[in-house]
Design a protein around this motif. Sequence first.
Motif, PDB file in Angstrom:
ATOM      1  N   GLU A 169     -24.509 -41.243 -76.131  1.00 26.47           N
ATOM      2  CA  GLU A 169     -25.585 -41.434 -76.268  1.00 26.47           C
ATOM      3  C   GLU A 169     -26.376 -40.905 -75.416  1.00 26.47           C
ATOM      4  O   GLU A 169     -27.495 -41.921 -76.345  1.00 26.47           O
ATOM      5  CB  GLU A 169     -24.819 -43.447 -76.375  1.00 26.47           C
ATOM      6  N   LEU A 170     -26.414 -41.340 -74.392  1.00 25.77           N
ATOM      7  CA  LEU A 170     -27.767 -40.864 -72.893  1.00 25.77           C
ATOM      8  C   LEU A 170     -28.188 -39.737 -74.176  1.00 25.77           C
ATOM      9  O   LEU A 170     -28.956 -39.562 -74.246  1.00 25.77           O
ATOM     10  CB  LEU A 170     -26.989 -40.497 -72.042  1.00 25.77           C
ATOM     11  N   HIS A 171     -27.547 -38.676 -74.846  1.00 26.21           N
ATOM     12  CA  HIS A 171     -27.972 -37.227 -75.276  1.00 26.21           C
ATOM     13  C   HIS A 171     -28.690 -37.950 -76.687  1.00 26.21           C
ATOM     14  O   HIS A 171     -29.546 -37.772 -76.648  1.00 26.21           O
ATOM     15  CB  HIS A 171     -26.960 -36.301 -76.148  1.00 26.21           C
ATOM     16  N   LYS A 172     -28.580 -38.316 -77.640  1.00 26.94           N
ATOM     17  CA  LYS A 172     -29.386 -39.391 -78.498  1.00 26.94           C
ATOM     18  C   LYS A 172     -30.118 -40.104 -78.117  1.00 26.94           C
ATOM     19  O   LYS A 172     -31.595 -39.540 -79.191  1.00 26.94           O
ATOM     20  CB  LYS A 172     -28.406 -40.191 -79.881  1.00 26.94           C
ATOM     21  N   LEU A 233     -36.354 -21.655 -71.910  1.00 27.12           N
ATOM     22  CA  LEU A 233     -36.733 -21.833 -72.674  1.00 27.12           C
ATOM     23  C   LEU A 233     -35.415 -22.806 -73.306  1.00 27.12           C
ATOM     24  O   LEU A 233     -35.012 -21.732 -73.803  1.00 27.12           O
ATOM     25  CB  LEU A 233     -37.247 -21.435 -74.135  1.00 27.12           C
ATOM     26  N   LEU A 234     -35.507 -23.669 -74.251  1.00 27.63           N
ATOM     27  CA  LEU A 234     -34.579 -25.249 -74.505  1.00 27.63           C
ATOM     28  C   LEU A 234     -35.060 -25.140 -75.853  1.00 27.63           C
ATOM     29  O   LEU A 234     -36.269 -26.109 -75.874  1.00 27.63           O
ATOM     30  CB  LEU A 234     -33.640 -25.710 -73.926  1.00 27.63           C
ATOM     31  N   ILE A 235     -33.714 -24.554 -76.421  1.00 27.34           N
ATOM     32  CA  ILE A 235     -34.353 -25.040 -78.205  1.00 27.34           C
ATOM     33  C   ILE A 235     -33.175 -25.706 -78.860  1.00 27.34           C
ATOM     34  O   ILE A 235     -31.602 -25.416 -78.520  1.00 27.34           O
ATOM     35  CB  ILE A 235     -34.711 -24.004 -78.789  1.00 27.34           C
ATOM     36  N   GLN A 236     -33.511 -27.398 -79.390  1.00 25.16           N
ATOM     37  CA  GLN A 236     -32.449 -27.434 -79.531  1.00 25.16           C
ATOM     38  C   GLN A 236     -32.405 -28.001 -81.015  1.00 25.16           C
ATOM     39  O   GLN A 236     -33.698 -29.347 -80.997  1.00 25.16           O
ATOM     40  CB  GLN A 236     -32.113 -28.789 -78.717  1.00 25.16           C
ATOM     41  N   ASN A 237     -31.407 -28.987 -81.192  1.00 24.85           N
ATOM     42  CA  ASN A 237     -31.134 -29.159 -82.869  1.00 24.85           C
ATOM     43  C   ASN A 237     -29.701 -29.945 -82.943  1.00 24.85           C
ATOM     44  O   ASN A 237     -28.953 -29.817 -82.670  1.00 24.85           O
ATOM     45  CB  ASN A 237     -31.229 -27.752 -83.417  1.00 24.85           C
ATOM     46  N   ASP A 238     -30.089 -31.052 -83.713  1.00 27.12           N
ATOM     47  CA  ASP A 238     -28.962 -32.516 -84.207  1.00 27.12           C
ATOM     48  C   ASP A 238     -28.062 -31.886 -85.041  1.00 27.12           C
ATOM     49  O   ASP A 238     -27.447 -32.728 -84.583  1.00 27.12           O
ATOM     50  CB  ASP A 238     -29.435 -34.321 -83.649  1.00 27.12           C
ATOM     51  N   ILE A 239     -28.916 -30.940 -85.553  1.00 25.57           N
ATOM     52  CA  ILE A 239     -27.603 -30.604 -86.871  1.00 25.57           C
ATOM     53  C   ILE A 239     -27.369 -31.992 -87.940  1.00 25.57           C
ATOM     54  O   ILE A 239     -28.614 -32.563 -88.625  1.00 25.57           O
ATOM     55  CB  ILE A 239     -26.199 -29.966 -86.495  1.00 25.57           C
ATOM     56  N   GLY A 240     -26.380 -32.947 -88.170  1.00 21.44           N
ATOM     57  CA  GLY A 240     -26.670 -34.050 -88.865  1.00 21.44           C
ATOM     58  C   GLY A 240     -26.758 -34.927 -87.322  1.00 21.44           C
ATOM     59  O   GLY A 240     -27.262 -35.437 -86.517  1.00 21.44           O
ATOM     60  N   GLU A 241     -25.285 -35.993 -88.420  1.00 19.04           N
ATOM     61  CA  GLU A 241     -25.517 -37.038 -87.045  1.00 19.04           C
ATOM     62  C   GLU A 241     -24.447 -37.043 -86.563  1.00 19.04           C
ATOM     63  O   GLU A 241     -23.467 -38.225 -86.366  1.00 19.04           O
ATOM     64  CB  GLU A 241     -25.554 -38.823 -88.354  1.00 19.04           C
ATOM     65  N   THR A 242     -23.097 -36.182 -86.527  1.00 23.80           N
ATOM     66  CA  THR A 242     -22.027 -36.368 -86.818  1.00 23.80           C
ATOM     67  C   THR A 242     -21.826 -36.116 -85.207  1.00 23.80           C
ATOM     68  O   THR A 242     -22.827 -35.836 -83.990  1.00 23.80           O
ATOM     69  CB  THR A 242     -21.222 -35.147 -86.300  1.00 23.80           C
ATOM     70  N   ASP A 243     -21.506 -37.201 -83.738  1.00 25.51           N
ATOM     71  CA  ASP A 243     -21.369 -37.260 -82.508  1.00 25.51           C
ATOM     72  C   ASP A 243     -21.274 -35.911 -82.200  1.00 25.51           C
ATOM     73  O   ASP A 243     -19.692 -34.826 -83.094  1.00 25.51           O
ATOM     74  CB  ASP A 243     -19.694 -38.095 -82.053  1.00 25.51           C
ATOM     75  N   ALA A 244     -20.983 -35.510 -81.079  1.00 22.20           N
ATOM     76  CA  ALA A 244     -21.052 -34.374 -80.182  1.00 22.20           C
ATOM     77  C   ALA A 244     -20.653 -33.327 -81.286  1.00 22.20           C
ATOM     78  O   ALA A 244     -20.697 -32.274 -80.695  1.00 22.20           O
ATOM     79  CB  ALA A 244     -19.591 -34.109 -79.788  1.00 22.20           C
ATOM     80  N   HIS A 245     -22.013 -32.822 -82.075  1.00 20.11           N
ATOM     81  CA  HIS A 245     -21.980 -32.152 -82.773  1.00 20.11           C
ATOM     82  C   HIS A 245     -23.564 -31.753 -82.364  1.00 20.11           C
ATOM     83  O   HIS A 245     -24.251 -31.781 -83.694  1.00 20.11           O
ATOM     84  CB  HIS A 245     -21.860 -32.076 -84.489  1.00 20.11           C
ATOM     85  N   VAL A 246     -23.896 -30.805 -81.963  1.00 23.35           N
ATOM     86  CA  VAL A 246     -25.223 -30.263 -81.464  1.00 23.35           C
ATOM     87  C   VAL A 246     -25.343 -28.785 -81.273  1.00 23.35           C
ATOM     88  O   VAL A 246     -24.402 -27.946 -80.671  1.00 23.35           O
ATOM     89  CB  VAL A 246     -25.824 -30.882 -80.289  1.00 23.35           C
ATOM     90  N   VAL A 247     -26.251 -28.607 -81.129  1.00 25.06           N
ATOM     91  CA  VAL A 247     -26.364 -26.768 -80.484  1.00 25.06           C
ATOM     92  C   VAL A 247     -27.958 -26.821 -79.203  1.00 25.06           C
ATOM     93  O   VAL A 247     -28.754 -27.359 -80.359  1.00 25.06           O
ATOM     94  CB  VAL A 247     -26.648 -25.486 -82.043  1.00 25.06           C
ATOM     95  N   VAL A 248     -26.941 -26.014 -79.033  1.00 23.12           N
ATOM     96  CA  VAL A 248     -28.630 -25.518 -77.483  1.00 23.12           C
ATOM     97  C   VAL A 248     -28.634 -24.554 -77.644  1.00 23.12           C
ATOM     98  O   VAL A 248     -27.555 -24.047 -77.179  1.00 23.12           O
ATOM     99  CB  VAL A 248     -28.425 -26.809 -76.132  1.00 23.12           C
ATOM    100  N   ILE A 249     -29.993 -23.870 -77.689  1.00 22.55           N
ATOM    101  CA  ILE A 249     -30.022 -22.722 -77.089  1.00 22.55           C
ATOM    102  C   ILE A 249     -31.340 -21.957 -75.842  1.00 22.55           C
ATOM    103  O   ILE A 249     -32.510 -23.067 -75.925  1.00 22.55           O
ATOM    104  CB  ILE A 249     -30.901 -21.695 -78.919  1.00 22.55           C
TER     105      ILE A 249
END
Length: 650
Positions: A169-172, A233-249
Amino acid sequence: MAAQSGTVMKSQIVEHLGQGEILLPSRIAEGLAANDRVKVRLSVLQAAARHACDPQGAAFNLGEECRGVNLDVFPLETLVNGATLTAHDILVAPGLTALRNSIWGDVDAMIDAVAAGDPDDAARARERAAALHADGAAQAADTIELSEVTRLTSVSAGNGVSLHRLVMELHKALNRLAAAHAEEDFAGAHVHGLHADDRIAVAAFMRGLDATRKLKFDHPGLSTTAARTGNRLLIQNDIGETDAHVVVIAVEDRAVTVTYTDVHLPRAKFFTALLRDFPVEWSGLDRKSAEGLGDDGVFYLISGRLAADGTGLRDAFLEALGASLVFLIDWNKARKVLRNWVSKGDAIGILDWGARNRFGHRGFLALGGDELVASAVHHAAPNRIGFGERLDRALGRDAAVEFLRGVLRVSAEALLEGGSVRLARDRIEAELVRHLQRADRILLSIVVRQLGLAHDIAGGIALFIAERQAGRHFDSAAFAARARHIEEKADRIALEARQEIERFEAEGTIKRLVDIAEQTIDDLEQAAFIASLAPETMDADLLSPLADLADAAIAGAEAAARGAVAAADVPDGRRIDSEDAFAAVARLIEAEHDGDRAERALTTRVLRGETDLKTALSVLELARAIERATDCLAAFGHVLRERVLDELAT
């Protein structure tokens, strides 16, 4: 310490002047970095619990993840490999207290970052964190209860509250702040603090993301933020709305590190497979994070590293990364739907095909998913495919996979082109009908195999007669044995054909064609048997009509095979194929007439001549067996004509 105090003081002055928002991008970046660290540290805690429960299990394998977030690997490896379990389910490990303190330190850093933009949200989070921390505070040094590990790391613990849930939730909240307070919008991403080379990397990632973004259709997700933090450089994408489903590059010079979190390990494997064309070193794929702790939604953390030899490969990889993310949205849902119709492996293979060909599966789900396929089956093949029957059993595996690929393609094309749903459903039903017709074509190919065997025996009979005419020896016994072997093989083919006909519930003319072809082979095999009993010498005036009969049988088998091949292509609407089929039918009837004339000529010569009884019986029975085969082939032609006319009428 003085430097730190000076930094704090500068921050307080800036905030006092009402310009605190200028500090927000760096605090968000710090919070996001803390998020990356805490997830790895929670994974280390899980790994320690697994090792304590099963000391003979997998060794520490989180080195790449630790290095990816700048954590010292050695003490964490020592902690995991030294973890033990007491009789009272107490986990004991060297450095465990320091790990727990670091975890809470990361959480505090995330809350502080949120507080810079949303103080009320941060206050609520701080209260929850304090309650969680207090519950586990009464632990001895370097110990923790195993149930506490679950409470910290599970998505949802027994009472619905967990540290992992708070971290997500903090991440969101940090993502929302990053989007709302970004310094600028660049190439569709919310960015801040970028260097010149950062912009090239972000542009490459967004180029891939934009190339496939449309395939998510009305589904939310794919919001991207990027920031320069220190030397990365950090790139982050939330993908969809699912919890714990993220990608950090993380991009550092030419090296790219991908950290991917997911609650579904199969989807994580699928994600890495989408990037198989790049030399990425992945870690964590074989780890089952929830073992020994329950399967209450514990996330999987997968990391990969690409060490590029130039910016060209780096940017190509970033572009491929961006393009792949849309194919992860609702992936597990699509996989479950496809598993109703084909095997698990083929379901994933179909999704992989859809991703690599840029169709995806979101259009398929948007048009109804399982109901879309079921409706096509109900309207196009109510009597051919039973209720609940898998398509790979009804159509065969290859045809079922190809059909479902077509469903993904048609669904995506229909939504992208703005076509009607009804038209898309009609196209899918037509695709299913085409595959059913292809099943009929497969059955007709079996008939062609039968006719090839008939042609083989007829050719042997013709050779037997030619050798007799030339006065040469012919091993008729060996030929009869070979003909018997061919007939047995033909029986097996006919049995296979009938089983397939029953499975496909194919229409009646195909079964009749199989039966007629089988009878043709039986008659020709009987002719070969009689030939083996015939005298070594026969008059030339008897051999001549026998040769004509054998030629008629050969011509009939060839015409029947050509007609069956042409008839198989008639459903595709090719007029020339129907004409070829009708021409073959005419040739079959002509061959049957030729056979009748030759058989009567032979009968006349036997009855009006002075042929000895053994020879007379041999040649008459041989002629009648061959003539019966030509009659069968003529009947084959009539059924084939009926089938072609039916196809042209539909």
